[in-house]
Design a protein around this motif. Structure first.
Motif, PDB file in Angstrom:
ATOM      1  N   SER A 147      -4.674   0.577  -1.823  1.00 61.57           N
ATOM      2  CA  SER A 147      -3.805  -0.437  -1.212  1.00 61.57           C
ATOM      3  C   SER A 147      -4.388  -1.832  -1.394  1.00 61.57           C
ATOM      4  O   SER A 147      -3.650  -2.798  -1.605  1.00 61.57           O
ATOM      5  CB  SER A 147      -3.594  -0.142   0.270  1.00 61.57           C
ATOM      6  N   THR A 160       8.484   0.963   8.195  1.00 62.99           N
ATOM      7  CA  THR A 160       9.107   0.870   6.885  1.00 62.99           C
ATOM      8  C   THR A 160       9.413  -0.590   6.562  1.00 62.99           C
ATOM      9  O   THR A 160       9.355  -1.465   7.435  1.00 62.99           O
ATOM     10  CB  THR A 160      10.421   1.663   6.837  1.00 62.99           C
ATOM     11  N   PHE A 189      -6.096   2.556   4.557  1.00 62.91           N
ATOM     12  CA  PHE A 189      -5.131   2.808   3.481  1.00 62.91           C
ATOM     13  C   PHE A 189      -5.800   3.005   2.118  1.00 62.91           C
ATOM     14  O   PHE A 189      -5.133   2.975   1.101  1.00 62.91           O
ATOM     15  CB  PHE A 189      -4.115   1.659   3.353  1.00 62.91           C
ATOM     16  N   THR A 190      -7.099   3.198   2.086  1.00 62.68           N
ATOM     17  CA  THR A 190      -7.877   3.399   0.862  1.00 62.68           C
ATOM     18  C   THR A 190      -7.928   2.127   0.011  1.00 62.68           C
ATOM     19  O   THR A 190      -7.171   1.186   0.219  1.00 62.68           O
ATOM     20  CB  THR A 190      -7.331   4.552  -0.002  1.00 62.68           C
ATOM     21  N   CYS A 234       1.384   1.484   7.742  1.00 62.49           N
ATOM     22  CA  CYS A 234       1.696   2.903   7.601  1.00 62.49           C
ATOM     23  C   CYS A 234       2.585   3.365   8.749  1.00 62.49           C
ATOM     24  O   CYS A 234       2.984   4.530   8.810  1.00 62.49           O
ATOM     25  CB  CYS A 234       0.420   3.744   7.538  1.00 62.49           C
ATOM     26  N   ALA A 269       7.142   6.890   1.151  1.00 61.30           N
ATOM     27  CA  ALA A 269       5.973   6.096   0.756  1.00 61.30           C
ATOM     28  C   ALA A 269       4.836   6.336   1.741  1.00 61.30           C
ATOM     29  O   ALA A 269       5.065   6.504   2.945  1.00 61.30           O
ATOM     30  CB  ALA A 269       6.312   4.614   0.713  1.00 61.30           C
ATOM     31  N   GLN A 270       3.605   6.357   1.237  1.00 60.41           N
ATOM     32  CA  GLN A 270       2.443   6.539   2.105  1.00 60.41           C
ATOM     33  C   GLN A 270       2.270   5.358   3.053  1.00 60.41           C
ATOM     34  O   GLN A 270       1.775   5.512   4.157  1.00 60.41           O
ATOM     35  CB  GLN A 270       1.184   6.733   1.263  1.00 60.41           C
ATOM     36  N   TYR A 271       2.674   4.183   2.594  1.00 58.24           N
ATOM     37  CA  TYR A 271       2.628   2.967   3.400  1.00 58.24           C
ATOM     38  C   TYR A 271       3.561   1.961   2.773  1.00 58.24           C
ATOM     39  O   TYR A 271       4.066   2.171   1.663  1.00 58.24           O
ATOM     40  CB  TYR A 271       1.201   2.415   3.498  1.00 58.24           C
ATOM     41  N   SER A 272       3.839   0.894   3.478  1.00 58.46           N
ATOM     42  CA  SER A 272       4.683  -0.170   2.933  1.00 58.46           C
ATOM     43  C   SER A 272       3.866  -1.451   2.802  1.00 58.46           C
ATOM     44  O   SER A 272       2.960  -1.701   3.606  1.00 58.46           O
ATOM     45  CB  SER A 272       5.897  -0.429   3.842  1.00 58.46           C
ATOM     46  N   PRO A 288       2.222   4.209  -3.182  1.00 59.60           N
ATOM     47  CA  PRO A 288       2.254   5.618  -3.602  1.00 59.60           C
ATOM     48  C   PRO A 288       3.326   6.403  -2.858  1.00 59.60           C
ATOM     49  O   PRO A 288       3.559   6.186  -1.673  1.00 59.60           O
ATOM     50  CB  PRO A 288       0.849   6.119  -3.238  1.00 59.60           C
ATOM     51  N   GLN A 289       3.969   7.325  -3.570  1.00 60.00           N
ATOM     52  CA  GLN A 289       5.039   8.126  -3.004  1.00 60.00           C
ATOM     53  C   GLN A 289       4.567   9.557  -2.729  1.00 60.00           C
ATOM     54  O   GLN A 289       3.603  10.036  -3.326  1.00 60.00           O
ATOM     55  CB  GLN A 289       6.225   8.172  -3.977  1.00 60.00           C
ATOM     56  N   PHE A 290       5.254  10.218  -1.817  1.00 59.12           N
ATOM     57  CA  PHE A 290       5.014  11.637  -1.576  1.00 59.12           C
ATOM     58  C   PHE A 290       6.364  12.313  -1.335  1.00 59.12           C
ATOM     59  O   PHE A 290       7.352  11.660  -1.008  1.00 59.12           O
ATOM     60  CB  PHE A 290       4.077  11.848  -0.385  1.00 59.12           C
TER      61      PHE A 290
END
Length: 230
Positions: A57, A189, A53-54, A186, A220-223, A210-212
């Motif tokens: 996160s 939700t 998640f980079t 990821c 969201a890219q992840y929760s 982060p949103q997309f």
């Protein structure tokens, strides 16, 4: 305990077993990363090892924990710690009772070498959250358990629903009453996480991710869900 009737979610049909749900995959991955560290011993952690998640996160998780009411001496455990990147960031914030567990010996070896290099005292243990009978790791109960991808990986195993249920019970047994589970995913939700953990945990909050935008809809890219052990 078996799988409750409401444990299955609409997303279950989208999950097929994957290599990332196998121990072999992670053993081989950490063997490569140990080799990377041997070749470049001074490299940044994210240059020698995969960061799920980079680092964004990690920063979000650590920032939330740092501003929470957790004391600096609160016992914190990172499950599926891998290279222990999140624990190193917590150490920079002054947290002192840091434990990492992983079921891959390569991950524990990698984290230990990085901890020695960074001179950060970590308690590191080989530990399988799905072991039967389940026994919590040394140091339990913890005031906070962090998961960045382990629940996701378990979601990709054979018998996914049964293994996810075992994970929920294991996480519950690792924590003190009122202890916090900080879960980054990821695959699931916020609502799906609550549905699966609601029998043993209360929802506290979620951390903005982060949103997309895709097809005119935001996602969201992840929760990042914060849950409290009942």
């Amino acid at each position: 305990q078996g799988v409750p009737p409401n444990f299955f979610t609409m997303a279950d049909e989208d999950f097929d077993p994957s290599a990332r749900g196998t121990k072999q995959y992670w053993d081989e991955a950490y063997e490569r990363e140990l080799g990377n560290l041997e070749e470049n011993s001074d490299a940044d952690i994210d240059d020698v090892s995969e960061v799920w998640f980079t680092y964004d996160s990690i920063k979000r998780v650590v920032a939330w924990i740092a501003q929470s009411q957790l004391l600096k001496e609160t016992k914190i455990c990172d499950v599926g710690c891998g290279n222990a990147a999140v624990l190193f960031e917590l150490a920079k914030k002054g947290f002192t009772a840091l434990t990492g567990v992983d079921y891959s010996q390569g991950a524990i070896d990698l984290a230990a070498r990085l901890a020695a290099r960074e001179e950060v005292p970590l308690a590191l243990y080989l530990h399988d959250l799905l072991a039967e009978p389940y026994v919590p790791p040394p140091g339990a109960p913890f005031g906070c358990v962090i998961d960045r991808g382990t629940f996701d990986a378990i979601s990709l195993t054979e018998a996914s629903a049964e293994n996810r249920r075992r994970y929920v019970l294991a996480a519950h047994s690792m924590l003190s009453p009122g202890g916090l589970l900080v879960l980054t995913s990821c695959n699931w939700t916020k609502a799906e996480v609550q549905a699966q953990f609601g029998g043993e945990f209360d929802y506290v909050t979620d951390v903005e991710a982060p949103q997309f935008k895709f097809g005119g809809r935001m996602g969201a890219q992840y929760s990042i869900s914060i849950l409290s052990r009942r």
